[in-house]
Motif scaffolding. Structure first.
Motif, PDB file in Angstrom:
ATOM      1  N   GLY A   1     -74.207   7.082 -71.135  1.00 54.71           N
ATOM      2  CA  GLY A   1     -73.772   6.467 -72.392  1.00 54.71           C
ATOM      3  C   GLY A   1     -73.188   7.477 -73.367  1.00 54.71           C
ATOM      4  O   GLY A   1     -73.163   8.689 -73.113  1.00 54.71           O
ATOM      5  N   THR A   2     -72.723   6.964 -74.493  1.00 56.53           N
ATOM      6  CA  THR A   2     -71.986   7.778 -75.463  1.00 56.53           C
ATOM      7  C   THR A   2     -72.568   7.599 -76.857  1.00 56.53           C
ATOM      8  O   THR A   2     -72.789   6.472 -77.303  1.00 56.53           O
ATOM      9  N   VAL A   3     -72.786   8.703 -77.548  1.00 59.92           N
ATOM     10  CA  VAL A   3     -73.092   8.645 -78.973  1.00 59.92           C
ATOM     11  C   VAL A   3     -71.914   9.258 -79.716  1.00 59.92           C
ATOM     12  O   VAL A   3     -71.447  10.346 -79.375  1.00 59.92           O
ATOM     13  N   VAL A   4     -71.408   8.511 -80.690  1.00 61.71           N
ATOM     14  CA  VAL A   4     -70.291   8.979 -81.508  1.00 61.71           C
ATOM     15  C   VAL A   4     -70.823   9.201 -82.917  1.00 61.71           C
ATOM     16  O   VAL A   4     -71.389   8.296 -83.524  1.00 61.71           O
ATOM     17  N   ILE A   5     -70.630  10.403 -83.440  1.00 66.47           N
ATOM     18  CA  ILE A   5     -71.173  10.746 -84.744  1.00 66.47           C
ATOM     19  C   ILE A   5     -70.046  11.078 -85.721  1.00 66.47           C
ATOM     20  O   ILE A   5     -69.138  11.832 -85.401  1.00 66.47           O
ATOM     21  N   SER A   6     -70.100  10.454 -86.888  1.00 68.21           N
ATOM     22  CA  SER A   6     -69.074  10.707 -87.902  1.00 68.21           C
ATOM     23  C   SER A   6     -69.682  11.053 -89.255  1.00 68.21           C
ATOM     24  O   SER A   6     -68.960  11.136 -90.249  1.00 68.21           O
ATOM     25  N   GLY A   7     -70.994  11.252 -89.296  1.00 69.33           N
ATOM     26  CA  GLY A   7     -71.622  11.607 -90.558  1.00 69.33           C
ATOM     27  C   GLY A   7     -73.087  11.933 -90.350  1.00 69.33           C
ATOM     28  O   GLY A   7     -73.644  11.699 -89.269  1.00 69.33           O
ATOM     29  N   ALA A   8     -73.693  12.471 -91.396  1.00 69.28           N
ATOM     30  CA  ALA A   8     -75.101  12.848 -91.329  1.00 69.28           C
ATOM     31  C   ALA A   8     -75.714  12.727 -92.716  1.00 69.28           C
ATOM     32  O   ALA A   8     -76.085  13.715 -93.339  1.00 69.28           O
ATOM     33  N   THR A   9     -75.812  11.493 -93.186  1.00 75.24           N
ATOM     34  CA  THR A   9     -76.268  11.272 -94.562  1.00 75.24           C
ATOM     35  C   THR A   9     -77.715  11.698 -94.787  1.00 75.24           C
ATOM     36  O   THR A   9     -78.110  11.971 -95.920  1.00 75.24           O
ATOM     37  N   SER A  10     -78.522  11.766 -93.705  1.00 72.37           N
ATOM     38  CA  SER A  10     -79.912  12.194 -93.842  1.00 72.37           C
ATOM     39  C   SER A  10     -80.099  13.671 -93.491  1.00 72.37           C
ATOM     40  O   SER A  10     -81.223  14.155 -93.405  1.00 72.37           O
ATOM     41  N   GLY A  11     -79.004  14.383 -93.286  1.00 75.37           N
ATOM     42  CA  GLY A  11     -79.070  15.790 -92.913  1.00 75.37           C
ATOM     43  C   GLY A  11     -78.548  16.030 -91.520  1.00 75.37           C
ATOM     44  O   GLY A  11     -78.499  15.120 -90.689  1.00 75.37           O
ATOM     45  N   ASP A  12     -78.152  17.283 -91.246  1.00 74.66           N
ATOM     46  CA  ASP A  12     -77.526  17.606 -89.959  1.00 74.66           C
ATOM     47  C   ASP A  12     -78.406  18.503 -89.089  1.00 74.66           C
ATOM     48  O   ASP A  12     -77.911  19.141 -88.154  1.00 74.66           O
ATOM     49  N   ASN A  13     -79.694  18.551 -89.370  1.00 76.00           N
ATOM     50  CA  ASN A  13     -80.586  19.424 -88.606  1.00 76.00           C
ATOM     51  C   ASN A  13     -81.798  18.633 -88.119  1.00 76.00           C
ATOM     52  O   ASN A  13     -82.889  18.727 -88.678  1.00 76.00           O
ATOM     53  N   PRO A  14     -81.641  17.840 -87.042  1.00 72.99           N
ATOM     54  CA  PRO A  14     -82.755  17.029 -86.551  1.00 72.99           C
ATOM     55  C   PRO A  14     -83.892  17.901 -86.025  1.00 72.99           C
ATOM     56  O   PRO A  14     -83.682  19.049 -85.618  1.00 72.99           O
ATOM     57  N   ASP A  15     -85.103  17.349 -86.006  1.00 72.46           N
ATOM     58  CA  ASP A  15     -86.261  18.082 -85.500  1.00 72.46           C
ATOM     59  C   ASP A  15     -86.084  18.472 -84.033  1.00 72.46           C
ATOM     60  O   ASP A  15     -86.522  19.536 -83.604  1.00 72.46           O
ATOM     61  N   LYS A  16     -85.443  17.583 -83.250  1.00 73.37           N
ATOM     62  CA  LYS A  16     -85.188  17.852 -81.834  1.00 73.37           C
ATOM     63  C   LYS A  16     -83.713  17.604 -81.531  1.00 73.37           C
ATOM     64  O   LYS A  16     -83.174  16.555 -81.882  1.00 73.37           O
ATOM     65  N   ALA A  17     -83.092  18.564 -80.873  1.00 74.46           N
ATOM     66  CA  ALA A  17     -81.689  18.383 -80.486  1.00 74.46           C
ATOM     67  C   ALA A  17     -81.542  17.458 -79.290  1.00 74.46           C
ATOM     68  O   ALA A  17     -80.457  16.935 -79.037  1.00 74.46           O
TER      69      ALA A  17
ATOM     70  N   VAL B   1     -73.811   4.406 -79.048  1.00 71.43           N
ATOM     71  CA  VAL B   1     -74.441   4.414 -80.362  1.00 71.43           C
ATOM     72  C   VAL B   1     -73.443   4.984 -81.358  1.00 71.43           C
ATOM     73  O   VAL B   1     -72.802   6.018 -81.101  1.00 71.43           O
ATOM     74  N   LEU B   2     -73.301   4.314 -82.494  1.00 73.12           N
ATOM     75  CA  LEU B   2     -72.486   4.833 -83.587  1.00 73.12           C
ATOM     76  C   LEU B   2     -73.437   5.427 -84.617  1.00 73.12           C
ATOM     77  O   LEU B   2     -74.270   4.736 -85.197  1.00 73.12           O
ATOM     78  N   GLU B   3     -73.300   6.720 -84.836  1.00 68.37           N
ATOM     79  CA  GLU B   3     -74.261   7.485 -85.621  1.00 68.37           C
ATOM     80  C   GLU B   3     -73.607   8.043 -86.887  1.00 68.37           C
ATOM     81  O   GLU B   3     -72.670   8.847 -86.818  1.00 68.37           O
ATOM     82  N   THR B   4     -74.079   7.592 -88.037  1.00 70.43           N
ATOM     83  CA  THR B   4     -73.627   8.162 -89.313  1.00 70.43           C
ATOM     84  C   THR B   4     -74.799   8.654 -90.147  1.00 70.43           C
ATOM     85  O   THR B   4     -74.590   9.244 -91.199  1.00 70.43           O
ATOM     86  N   VAL B   5     -76.018   8.415 -89.683  1.00 68.91           N
ATOM     87  CA  VAL B   5     -77.210   8.757 -90.468  1.00 68.91           C
ATOM     88  C   VAL B   5     -77.619  10.207 -90.234  1.00 68.91           C
ATOM     89  O   VAL B   5     -77.981  10.924 -91.166  1.00 68.91           O
ATOM     90  N   GLY B   6     -77.600  10.655 -88.977  1.00 70.58           N
ATOM     91  CA  GLY B   6     -77.882  12.049 -88.704  1.00 70.58           C
ATOM     92  C   GLY B   6     -79.306  12.329 -88.296  1.00 70.58           C
ATOM     93  O   GLY B   6     -79.866  11.676 -87.401  1.00 70.58           O
ATOM     94  N   ALA B   7     -79.923  13.305 -88.948  1.00 66.11           N
ATOM     95  CA  ALA B   7     -81.220  13.836 -88.527  1.00 66.11           C
ATOM     96  C   ALA B   7     -82.286  12.760 -88.364  1.00 66.11           C
ATOM     97  O   ALA B   7     -83.051  12.775 -87.398  1.00 66.11           O
ATOM     98  N   ALA B   8     -82.347  11.811 -89.287  1.00 64.35           N
ATOM     99  CA  ALA B   8     -83.425  10.822 -89.277  1.00 64.35           C
ATOM    100  C   ALA B   8     -83.374   9.898 -88.069  1.00 64.35           C
ATOM    101  O   ALA B   8     -84.403   9.367 -87.651  1.00 64.35           O
ATOM    102  N   THR B   9     -82.202   9.685 -87.497  1.00 59.93           N
ATOM    103  CA  THR B   9     -82.063   8.715 -86.404  1.00 59.93           C
ATOM    104  C   THR B   9     -81.590   9.341 -85.096  1.00 59.93           C
ATOM    105  O   THR B   9     -81.419   8.640 -84.101  1.00 59.93           O
ATOM    106  N   TRP B  10     -81.395  10.663 -85.064  1.00 56.40           N
ATOM    107  CA  TRP B  10     -80.773  11.300 -83.909  1.00 56.40           C
ATOM    108  C   TRP B  10     -81.567  11.078 -82.618  1.00 56.40           C
ATOM    109  O   TRP B  10     -81.010  10.676 -81.592  1.00 56.40           O
ATOM    110  N   SER B  11     -82.859  11.315 -82.643  1.00 52.76           N
ATOM    111  CA  SER B  11     -83.667  11.145 -81.429  1.00 52.76           C
ATOM    112  C   SER B  11     -83.654   9.697 -80.963  1.00 52.76           C
ATOM    113  O   SER B  11     -83.567   9.415 -79.757  1.00 52.76           O
ATOM    114  N   HIS B  12     -83.711   8.768 -81.908  1.00 45.90           N
ATOM    115  CA  HIS B  12     -83.662   7.352 -81.541  1.00 45.90           C
ATOM    116  C   HIS B  12     -82.327   7.020 -80.887  1.00 45.90           C
ATOM    117  O   HIS B  12     -82.270   6.237 -79.925  1.00 45.90           O
TER     118      HIS B  12
END
Length: 322
Positions: A238-254, A218-229
């Motif tokens: 599998g691998t999640v690669v994160i390069s940004g957090a446009t919706s915030g960097d503090n998801p409800d669940k880690a 998963v390529l993740e640039t959205v952040g908090a809003a899509t992290w759990s998904h």
């Protein structure tokens, strides 16, 4: 020289601090050189600088811009690598804790002439226009490193890109599709998902929609809003690669339990190296990829391009020609 620069900053009215007009020619430190810019591309980084994020007010005025392609004094056609390593640094410049981007410490690329370290120049391949070359150094380089260096995907793998319409996401779709990777995207708007499919994505899904199968990365640039998904969409290992957090960097669940139980890899990714930019430029040419350009306009009309980005009207890169 003509340049687009930040003269002041405002979080609510970023365009109020933008000045397009005469600016002093760049200083050229030892070991640096100058490039006469032929095309330069706009990034959200430039708007954030006008809002006062990442650019301290005591560095103003500052010529904006990270992306450019142009011609050196000896006639070489080059692409400018925007990551500036600190003096004496060796190795991957993105790992330098004191690194910066053009327009953060040193004047940027939205000008007739830009000064850069000599080692930051990449020869522009034949067959790549200045306008398309100028699109590569930030969003496209970020996507390239996420896909091929940090996710390590191979032809036949399935990759989910969160947020179909962003600059990095759009680049990732085009790059992955050209490399034989099955690219899936998510979007809150069906029209943006359809645009991604038109660019090479295999399928588009609504944000948070359950996928028909688990993906390799998963390529993740959205952040908090899509992290759990993102975490729930990965196959074991599998691998999640994160390069940004446009919706915030503090998801409800880690999602830490799922991370260790499924043995997932979580990798941070920032920009890319000069070597990767060189490989990216060659890959774009040999694969026949054309970066999506929203609009092209003279540098003198840069305010119009900034306005499009501030108003959220951009689909692809805004390119200024000089």
């Amino acid at each position: 020289m003509l340049a687009a620069s930040a003269q002041s900053q405002s979080a609510d009215d970023p365009l109020s601090g933008l000045v397009v007009g005469d600016h002093a020619d760049p200083e050229v430190p030892k070991g640096w050189t100058t490039v006469r810019v032929r095309a330069a591309a706009l990034n959200h980084h430039d708007v954030w600088s006008l809002r006062g994020v990442g650019l301290p007010a005591d560095r103003l005025p500052m010529v904006l811009g990270c992306d450019a392609a142009g011609v050196t004094d000896d006639g070489e056609e080059v692409i400018v690598h925007a990551v500036i390593a600190s003096p004496g640094w060796t190795g991957d410049e993105t790992l330098d804790p004191r690194r910066s981007l053009l327009s953060e410490v040193h004047d940027g690329t939205l000008a007739e002439v830009v000064a850069v370290p000599k080692g930051n120049l990449v020869l522009k391949p034949e067959g790549l226009s200045f306008e398309h070359a100028a699109c590569l150094p930030t969003a496209w380089l970020t996507a390239y490193r996420m896909l091929f260096t940090n996710a390590g995907v191979r032809p036949g793998d399935t990759v989910l890109v969160q947020g179909a319409a962003g600059g990095v996401a759009t680049a990732a779709v085009q790059l992955g599709s050209a490399a034989g990777v099955r690219m899936w995207v998510t979007s809150r708007e069906a029209a943006k998902g359809e645009q991604a499919v038109a660019l090479g994505a295999d399928r588009a899904f609504g944000s948070g929609e359950r996928l028909p199968e688990r993906v390799d990365a998963v390529l993740e640039t959205v952040g908090a809003a899509t992290w759990s998904h993102s975490i729930n969409s990965l196959r074991p290992g599998g691998t999640v690669v994160i390069s940004g957090a446009t919706s915030g960097d503090n998801p409800d669940k880690a999602e830490l339990t799922k991370v260790f139980f499924k043995q997932l890899r979580v990798i941070g990714s920032t920009m890319g190296s000069r070597t990767e930019l060189e490989s990216l430029a060659r890959f774009v040419v040999t694969s026949g990829i054309e970066p999506v350009v929203d609009s092209t306009m003279p540098l003198a009309d840069a305010r119009d391009g900034f306005a499009r980005m501030v108003e959220g009207q951009v689909a692809g890169k805004v390119v200024f020609t000089v």
